[in-house]
Structure formats: C-alpha cells, structure tokens
Motif scaffolding. Structure first.
Motif, short mmCIF file in Angstrom:
data_model
loop_
_atom_site.label_atom_id
_atom_site.label_comp_id
_atom_site.label_asym_id
_atom_site.label_seq_id
_atom_site.Cartn_x
_atom_site.Cartn_y
_atom_site.Cartn_z
N GLU A 163 0.83 -1.21 0.00
CA GLU A 163 0.00 0.00 0.00
C GLU A 163 0.86 1.25 0.00
N LEU A 166 1.86 1.76 -3.52
CA LEU A 166 0.79 2.27 -4.39
C LEU A 166 0.56 3.77 -4.15
N ILE A 217 -3.41 -4.29 -9.70
CA ILE A 217 -4.38 -3.63 -8.84
C ILE A 217 -4.88 -2.36 -9.54
N ASP A 218 -6.18 -2.14 -9.53
CA ASP A 218 -6.76 -0.94 -10.13
C ASP A 218 -6.51 0.26 -9.23
N VAL A 219 -5.99 1.32 -9.82
CA VAL A 219 -5.85 2.61 -9.14
C VAL A 219 -6.73 3.60 -9.89
N ARG A 220 -7.78 4.07 -9.24
CA ARG A 220 -8.74 4.96 -9.90
C ARG A 220 -8.68 6.36 -9.29
N LYS A 230 -8.22 5.22 -14.89
CA LYS A 230 -7.90 3.97 -14.20
C LYS A 230 -6.59 3.42 -14.74
N LYS A 232 -3.83 0.11 -14.19
CA LYS A 232 -3.58 -1.21 -13.60
C LYS A 232 -2.11 -1.27 -13.19
N PRO A 514 -6.74 1.87 -3.24
CA PRO A 514 -6.40 0.73 -4.13
C PRO A 514 -6.53 -0.62 -3.46
N GLU A 517 -9.58 -2.42 -4.08
CA GLU A 517 -9.81 -2.83 -5.46
C GLU A 517 -9.18 -4.19 -5.76
#
Length: 631
Positions: A163, A166, A217-220, A230, A232, A514, A517
């Motif tokens: 995390e 991310l 992992i999707d980061v929106r 979005k 990935k 994230p 997700e």
C-alpha cells in the motif's frame, strides 16, 4: 499560530486533510490542503479539465504543516493506554492549524507502517482501538465508523508495504505529471522505494505486458472535469532487501565464508564494502550455523574496493531462487516484464540518500558517474574521510563526491552534505553498491554507457546524453522533493482524497483506496492487514486464511462463521429442550438462594439480622435500637 482567518484569500474555498504517518521510529502528522473542486470553474476542453486537484501544504507559509513525535506508536504494544497521551500533541497541532468550522469535514487518517506490522495481531488491535477512541472522543474530525476494517474503519489502520508503494506511485506521478497527456504519449513513472528493512516497486506494465500480467491492482482517480482515469498497477515488496537488513545478511555471509577458509593467525575479515583501513566489529544475525564460532562478533577491516563490493553483494539478490510464477526478479518473486523504453522509474528514500548526500549525484542517474564517484570514495583512507568530515561540518559546505574541480583540476575535497553522519560514511560504500546491484542486476534497469567513454558528462546533462542515445528521458532518477513538496506516500493518499471530492461526470462507483480494489482471487499476493477486533467481521478475517477456499465466504456466498454460530445455537436449543424443566427449577433455586442470603443482611445498616424470628427492617433500624442496647 492560530488557524488561518476566514478573510484570508488563501483560505477561500480551501479544504484540508490530515494524515498521521505512524512509522517505526516516530509518528509524523502532515496537513495537506486543496481548493474545493466544486468551486473551480472548469471550461470544457481546457487543460484544467484533464488535471487532478492541486494538493498543497496545509499551511500558507512555514513548516507548521508537519509535526512529529517519538518514539513509534508500536512502542505502546505493551501499554496501549499510553496511546492517548502520545497522540495528544499531534491532535492539538492539527486543531491549532485547521479552522474549527472546517474540522467536521476534514478527513483524518492514522496509517501505521513497519513497526506496527511487527506486533502480534492482538497487540495491533489494542493499540488501534485506543488510537481510535482518543481521536474520536477528542475531536470532530471526519473519521470512519466501525466496519470490518476496524473500530474506525479505514481511517485508522495498518497499511502494508504494498500500500505504501501504491500511494507512493500516485504521489510520484502526480508531481511528475505522469497522469497528464493522452494517447501514446502518456506513460506513467514507475516507483522505487528503499528503507532499512525492505524495498518496494510499483509500476504500470505496458499495454502488451498488462494483457498477460497477473496480480495487477486498479488505481482509480477523478480529474477536475469529472472523468475517471484507471491504471492497472503492479506492486510488490522484498523484505530483507532494505539497506540495513541487506548489510546484516552480507555480514553473516562474509563471516561464514571467512570461517570456512580460515587459516591460523587470521582473525580479521577483509571487507571490500568498507573504506580502506576502517575497522568495525559486527555480529552476524544471518547465515551463521547455530553453536558455531561464526555466531560471535568479528572484526571487519575495509579494503575499499567498490568493484569487489559489487561482486560480493550481487549474491544477496538471490537471483537463482526458484520461480514458481515466472517471470521473477529477485528472490523468486514474480514481477511482470518491464519495458524500459516505456517504463521510467523514480527512486526515493535510500535511492536518493545514497546518490546525493555524499556523491552529490541525486537526480537523473548516470551509472558511469555514479560508479566513478563510488570507486573513489571506497578507495579513500578512513582517517582522511573523517578529517574531511570534520572540516565539512565546520564549513557547512554542501554536496559533492568528495572532490571539487576547477578547470579539470581537483582543488578541494570533503564537500558532502553537512547533515551526513559518521554512520552514513561508514556504510556509504556498501549502500552505494547495494543500490547499484538492485537497480541493474535485480530490477534490470539498463546502464547508460558510452563506448567512447562519457567520464566528462555531468549529472545535469544526463537527460541530454540519454536523448542522444535514443533513450528519451532517463530510465532512472532519484528524487527527494518536487518544488517544495516532498515525495511521500502520504501525499499520494491525499491526492486520492481530494480526487474523491470531484463530482463524477457519469454515475460511477465511489473512489476507494487501491487496497479495496484487490480482486477476489485466491492466493493474490497482496492482502490487507486485519487485526482481530472483537467483531464477527474481524473474527472472520482471521479464520478465512485457515480455511480451504471452498469453505470461505467468496465460495459459499455467505459467512461460514455466522452459519456456524447459528448451527451451534440450534443444537444448543435442541439439547436444552428435554431438560428445560430441570433448568428452570435450577434457575429458580439459584434466585431463591440469592434472595434469602440478601434478606439476612441490612443493605442500609450493614448489620446482621438478630437470631430467631426478631426482624430488623431497614427503615426501623435507622431510628430504633434493639432492647437492652443502652441498658
């Protein structure tokens, strides 16, 4: 200073966010701010429509946006009641700098990292429970209610190393404009972070690689125009690959090899990763057989060879480890293929410190320059390094690789950063070699080399050199700040929070962290940390990893824990039914026994009832004395 006045133009339409980075050595509170996205006039088709909110420091001027306390919150693992007093100065600082009228709408997060991950799950839960209780009772900041995550939901929790990676990836691309542009010209930066214990990588695989890539992992995020973007992203952590633990592994291996070939009269371990003639006594904690001489402290003597150190530390990458899910980089950990013609990386923390603080080579990376500076530093006599260190502190001179040149001639040495400590100088040769090996042999970032020799290139010309070679922007840069904002995972978290406030252009699901997700895939390599709070959801989070997938909520479609409790209650009811009369009689006897015992005492006087049938009521006993008491 008091909170900004309402008439201050800087305050107009400003929102705030507070995040406490609860690390292993201390907790750092940071206040961020941004303009209310709903108050910004966005013209359709303008550049503003395709940008993210501008997240800034939470104070108009000065450094009051940051406040730190020590030690780390994990030190209260055996004394969770002390958390309240520990957090008091941080909370007071936040309330002092945020207008009271905005406190209710200002999100506050306490996100714990490395130190808290080392506590037992029960101690983790106790510390977070106390932190939640204190912050909720003593402020009106916007804090989540109870959920499966914990008593304060996602507001107060432990985050994983992934995390951090991310959020760091978001921060880097936000500051470096990685989220702007369109079509083939838009590429995001990869993110590298190295601390003392671990190193992380986070990057967006190329479109071709992403088609076959696993564990993305999707980061929106939401742009000011309301459009959602979005990405990935792949992220992973190598535990034990931070500089401190890598050094521990290196020392253990070096001592074991020394003992295996030791000859009579030899009692000092030669160490190419220390400057010449530096002698340190170190005790191995890795790679030493139990009950052997290898467990004892040994003297290591620096031989000052950067090339030798590179060779010795390369084995620590463990590139030959089994790779169950190819492709792998280091230690058998899967990483999707990286196309370095597309993916360019930013390194923070130790990547910056090891390049800049002694060598003065932070920023765009040129391996030739880096290798030259490291080789010269490692080969220096330790006594001379310390003399120059003392001189540098007295003169307060800044960065460099230990040499100052004028017209190609060395005129001075010892120009490194005045904040550099002795411990940094002792480990600089090792750390420089470890960083270079992780970058090139581990991750695979190509060296920029010039067949004709580019020893005359300067760090600020590396971009130009890369473009001459057709490589575009450099494959790797080390950075500490952009403008006056430090690159930190906390910034990435606040960019996401500011993005959540933008009204969506179309109806869409809410933006989330994230970690939320992560796909419901068995064996996914990233899992949130969920201490065992005494809730059904918390208990289920703890037992789910112990169950086969066929018995989990994801497979069954309902909670196996709740089902088990209902079945247990059903069987208890069936067993109790035949003996219900006996249980009722037993309960009545117990009640009668308690009533009889209480009847023998006066609850108001606290005196025992006289023997026989003489009854002393509590009311009369207050005014009458038994006969003969005054006789």
């Amino acid at each position: 200073m008091p909170p900004p006045a309402g008439l201050d133009p800087w305050m107009e339409g400003r929102h705030f966010g507070v995040v406490i980075d609860a690390g292993s050595s201390g907790s750092r509170l940071q206040i961020y701010s941004w303009k209310d996205p709903r108050s910004i006039s966005v013209v359709k088709g303008s550049e503003l429509e395709f940008t993210l909110p501008k997240v800034e420091k939470g104070t108009h001027s000065g450094e009051d946006w940051v406040h730190k306390v020590e030690p780390g919150i994990s030190s209260f693992g055996n004394n969770p009641e002390g958390v309240a007093k520990y957090l008091q100065p941080l909370l007071s600082h936040a309330r002092k700098h945020i207008p009271p009228s905005l406190e209710k709408e200002t999100p506050l997060f306490l996100l714990a990292t490395a130190g808290m991950r080392l506590l037992t799950p029960v101690k983790q839960a106790e510390v977070l429970q106390q932190a939640c209780k204190f912050l909720v009772l003593h402020s009106t900041f916007k804090i989540d209610g109870p959920s499966a995550v914990g008593p304060c939901g996602s507001s107060i929790r432990i985050i994983t190393g992934e995390e951090e990676g991310l959020f760091g990836w978001i921060a880097v691309n936000y500051l470096m404009d990685g989220f702007t542009g369109s079509g083939l010209n838009r590429t995001t930066y990869g993110f590298l972070d190295m601390g003392g214990a671990s190193t992380q990588i986070a990057f967006e695989p190329s479109a071709v690689s992403a088609q076959d890539a696993k564990n993305l992992i999707d980061v929106r995020l939401r742009l000011l125009g309301g459009q959602e973007i979005k990405h990935k992203v792949f992220v992973t952590t190598w535990l034990g690959y931070g500089t401190n633990q890598a050094r521990e592994r290196y020392v253990g291996k070096a001592i074991s090899e020394f003992e295996a070939t030791r000859k009579d009269g030899q009692d000092v371990v030669p160490d190419p990763c220390l400057p010449r003639e530096l002698e340190l006594t170190e005790k191995p904690v890795h790679n030493a057989p139990a009950n052997s001489y290898s467990l004892k402290a040994h003297k290591l003597l620096g031989t000052g060879s950067f090339e030798g150190c590179m060779q010795k530390t390369a084995a620590l990458l463990n590139k030959t480890a089994p790779c169950p899910d190819a492709p792998c980089l280091m230690n058998g950990i899967h990483v999707p293929p990286i196309d370095f013609s597309v993916s360019h990386f930013i390194g923070v923390s130790e990547y910056w410190y090891s390049s800049e603080h002694v060598f003065g080579l932070g920023g765009a990376y040129d391996f030739v320059q880096y290798e030259r500076a490291a080789s010269k530093f490692c080969a220096r006599e330790w006594e001379g390094i310390m003399e120059e260190h003392e001189l540098s502190k007295k003169l307060h001179r800044l960065g460099g690789d230990g040499e100052e040149e004028v017209d190609g001639q060395i005129v001075a040495v010892g120009k490194w950063h005045p904040s550099v400590e002795r411990s940094r100088l002792e480990m600089q040769c090792f750390k420089a070699a470890w960083i270079a090996n992780v970058l090139h042999e581990g991750i695979g970032i190509p060296r920029i080399t010039d067949p004709g020799g580019n020893g005359t290139t300067a760090g600020d010309k590396v971009v130009e050199e890369a473009e001459k070679k057709g490589l575009g922007r450099p494959a790797f840069q080390s950075i500490d700040t952009v403008g006056d904002i430090a690159i930190s995972w906390t910034l990435g978290k606040m960019v996401l929070e500011a993005s959540k406030e933008i009204p969506p252009q179309l109806t869409s699901r809410p933006l989330v962290d994230p970690i939320e997700e992560i796909p419901d895939t068995p064996g996914f390599h990233v899992r949130p940390i969920r201490p065992p709070f005494w809730t059904l959801d918390g208990m289920e989070d703890r037992i789910t990893p112990l169950l086969p997938f066929s018995l989990t909520r994801d497979s069954l479609g309902f909670s196996p824990l709740i089902f088990l409790l209902l079945v247990s209650c059903f069987f208890v009811a069936i067993l109790a039914y035949p003996v219900r009369r006996q249980l009722r009689a037993s309960c009545l006897r117990s009640i009668h026994h308690v009533a009889k015992r209480d009847d023998e005492y006066s609850l108001e006087e606290g005196t025992h009832r006289p023997p026989g049938n003489a009854r002393v009521t509590s009311r009369n006993a207050s005014f009458q004395s038994p006969k003969g008491l005054h006789d």
